[in-house]
Enzyme design. Structure first.
Site, PDB file in Angstrom:
ATOM      1  N   SER A   1      -5.165   5.209  -4.586  1.00  0.00           N
ATOM      2  CA  SER A   1      -4.998   6.615  -4.946  1.00  0.00           C
ATOM      3  C   SER A   1      -4.736   6.838  -6.437  1.00  0.00           C
ATOM      4  CB  SER A   1      -3.842   7.216  -4.148  1.00  0.00           C
ATOM      5  OG  SER A   1      -3.625   8.546  -4.570  1.00  0.00           O
TER       6      SER A   1
ATOM      7  N   ASP B   1       0.876  -1.160   0.000  1.00  0.00           N
ATOM      8  CA  ASP B   1       0.000   0.000   0.000  1.00  0.00           C
ATOM      9  C   ASP B   1       0.927   1.227   0.000  1.00  0.00           C
ATOM     10  OD1 ASP B   1      -2.369   1.612   0.565  1.00  0.00           O
ATOM     11  OD2 ASP B   1      -1.526   1.820   2.570  1.00  0.00           O
TER      12      ASP B   1
ATOM     13  N   ASN C   1      -3.508   9.533  -7.297  1.00  0.00           N
ATOM     14  CA  ASN C   1      -2.290  10.352  -7.260  1.00  0.00           C
ATOM     15  C   ASN C   1      -1.033   9.521  -7.032  1.00  0.00           C
ATOM     16  OD1 ASN C   1      -3.448  13.112  -7.451  1.00  0.00           O
ATOM     17  ND2 ASN C   1      -4.501  12.495  -5.584  1.00  0.00           N
TER      18      ASN C   1
ATOM     19  N   ASP D   1      -0.105   5.104   0.717  1.00  0.00           N
ATOM     20  CA  ASP D   1      -0.386   6.077   1.782  1.00  0.00           C
ATOM     21  C   ASP D   1      -0.411   5.377   3.146  1.00  0.00           C
ATOM     22  OD1 ASP D   1      -0.734   8.083  -0.087  1.00  0.00           O
ATOM     23  OD2 ASP D   1      -2.885   7.802  -0.235  1.00  0.00           O
TER      24      ASP D   1
ATOM     25  N   ARG E   1     -11.676   8.396  -3.267  1.00  0.00           N
ATOM     26  CA  ARG E   1     -11.961   9.809  -2.966  1.00  0.00           C
ATOM     27  C   ARG E   1     -13.460  10.060  -2.762  1.00  0.00           C
ATOM     28  NH1 ARG E   1      -9.549  13.251  -7.504  1.00  0.00           N
ATOM     29  NH2 ARG E   1      -7.858  11.792  -7.071  1.00  0.00           N
TER      30      ARG E   1
ATOM     31  N   GLY F   1      -7.515   4.000   2.558  1.00  0.00           N
ATOM     32  CA  GLY F   1      -7.653   2.954   1.554  1.00  0.00           C
ATOM     33  C   GLY F   1      -8.917   3.040   0.723  1.00  0.00           C
TER      34      GLY F   1
ATOM     35  N   ASP G   1      -1.864  -0.458   5.963  1.00  0.00           N
ATOM     36  CA  ASP G   1      -2.088   0.273   7.213  1.00  0.00           C
ATOM     37  C   ASP G   1      -3.583   0.457   7.486  1.00  0.00           C
ATOM     38  OD1 ASP G   1      -2.529   2.179   5.127  1.00  0.00           O
ATOM     39  OD2 ASP G   1      -2.431   3.755   6.627  1.00  0.00           O
TER      40      ASP G   1
HETATM   41  P1  B16 Z   1      -6.851   9.921  -4.151  1.00  0.00           P
HETATM   42  P2  B16 Z   1      -3.782   3.952  -0.351  1.00  0.00           P
HETATM   43  C1  B16 Z   1      -5.750   5.761  -0.513  1.00  0.00           C
HETATM   44  O1  B16 Z   1      -4.428   5.367  -0.760  1.00  0.00           O
HETATM   45  C2  B16 Z   1      -5.828   6.562   0.778  1.00  0.00           C
HETATM   46  O2  B16 Z   1      -5.494   5.769   1.896  1.00  0.00           O
HETATM   47  C3  B16 Z   1      -7.237   7.078   0.945  1.00  0.00           C
HETATM   48  O3  B16 Z   1      -7.322   7.850   2.125  1.00  0.00           O
HETATM   49  C4  B16 Z   1      -7.619   7.920  -0.288  1.00  0.00           C
HETATM   50  O4  B16 Z   1      -8.953   8.384  -0.179  1.00  0.00           O
HETATM   51  C5  B16 Z   1      -7.474   7.057  -1.538  1.00  0.00           C
HETATM   52  O5  B16 Z   1      -6.139   6.584  -1.615  1.00  0.00           O
HETATM   53  C6  B16 Z   1      -7.785   7.833  -2.796  1.00  0.00           C
HETATM   54  O6  B16 Z   1      -6.811   8.813  -2.981  1.00  0.00           O
HETATM   55  O7  B16 Z   1      -7.842  10.951  -3.746  1.00  0.00           O
HETATM   56  O8  B16 Z   1      -5.415  10.428  -4.161  1.00  0.00           O
HETATM   57  O9  B16 Z   1      -7.213   9.223  -5.432  1.00  0.00           O
HETATM   58  O10 B16 Z   1      -3.734   3.932   1.155  1.00  0.00           O
HETATM   59  O11 B16 Z   1      -4.653   2.872  -0.956  1.00  0.00           O
HETATM   60  O12 B16 Z   1      -2.392   4.020  -0.962  1.00  0.00           O
HETATM   61 MG    MG Z   2      -2.909   3.175   3.230  1.00  0.00          MG
END
Ligand code: B16
Ligand code: MG
Length: 210
Positions: free
Chosen positions: A115, A8, A117, A10, A48, A45, A169
């Site tokens: 994400s 993962d 991003n 974030d 958005r 996780g 996490d």
């Molecule tokens: P984005 P991960 C997740 O990343 C985040 O934990 C989660 O809080 C967020 O809403 C999701 O990505 C979408 O992110 O807005 O940047 O597309 O933990 O799966 O790496």
């Molecule tokens: Mg995460």
């Protein structure tokens, strides 16, 4: 023990979770919705728009789909401003060394992140070359706890689910790993909805179990 490790992003390889918090808090304050760490934890996780739905559970107002898109867009614009401050120093040296150690042992490495991003974050961290595959929020139709992101990452590595270890996490991430038929190492306090195979303090410890 494993042919591949799927990380993962974030909260595991770096700590963008504090930026998510600041960006959602700004939006929540603007629309007068209470938002704290307890709500924020449920967003880990999760995609958005699904995150926004969780935040809006505490709103007395109802929002149209168009307004929701606008709020999500506003959050993302601010979030990306915060992300642009990141540098390679935002990946702990011990985590970087662990990735090199896995590679030296012939273990394949992927990112499995909800994400959209993720590629931008990996670029900011200067870690593009550390991964054999990146599966992110732009490549999936269902975010965690659905197993899609991890199944696609394993496929990109050319591995079976049972050959992979997931490092997470988030409660939703642990559920996604188990639904994918993969072992899972968790980082953080829990509570965890299922029993993980390993509980770690940091991603740097992965080299000892993989
Ligand atoms: P984005 P991960 C997740 O990343 C985040 O934990 C989660 O809080 C967020 O809403 C999701 O990505 C979408 O992110 O807005 O940047 O597309 O933990 O799966 O790496
Ligand atoms: Mg995460």
């Amino acid at each position: 023990m494993y042919k591949g490790v799927i990380f993962d992003l974030d909260g595991v390889l770096c700590h963008t979770d504090r930026f998510h918090y600041r960006a959602w808090k700004k939006v929540a304050d603007e629309i007068g919705v209470p938002f704290d760490e307890t709500v924020n934890r449920r967003l880990r996780g999760v995609s958005r728009l699904e995150s926004l739905e969780i935040i809006l559970e505490k709103s007395r107002e109802t929002f149209s789909e168009e307004q929701k898109e606008q709020l999500a867009e506003e959050k993302n614009t601010y979030y990306r401003t915060l992300l642009s401050e990141m540098t390679p120093a935002d990946m702990e040296p011990a985590v970087r060394e662990m990735l090199q150690e896995l590679r030296a042992h012939g273990i394949q490495i992927a990112v499995g992140s909800s994400s959209k991003n993720a590629p931008f974050i990996i670029e900011r961290l200067g870690a593009e070359k550390a991964f054999d595959a990146v599966c992110d929020g732009t490549m999936i139709t269902h975010s965690k706890p659905h197993p899609e992101v991890f199944l696609k990452a394993a496929q990109a590595l050319g591995l079976e689910p049972g050959e992979c270890l997931v490092v997470e996490d988030a409660p939703a991430g642990l559920e996604a790993a188990k639904a994918a038929g993969m072992d899972c190492a968790v980082i953080g306090q829990g509570p965890w909805p299922e029993k993980p195979e390993f509980e770690l303090k940091s991603a740097a410890e992965v080299a000892q179990i993989a």
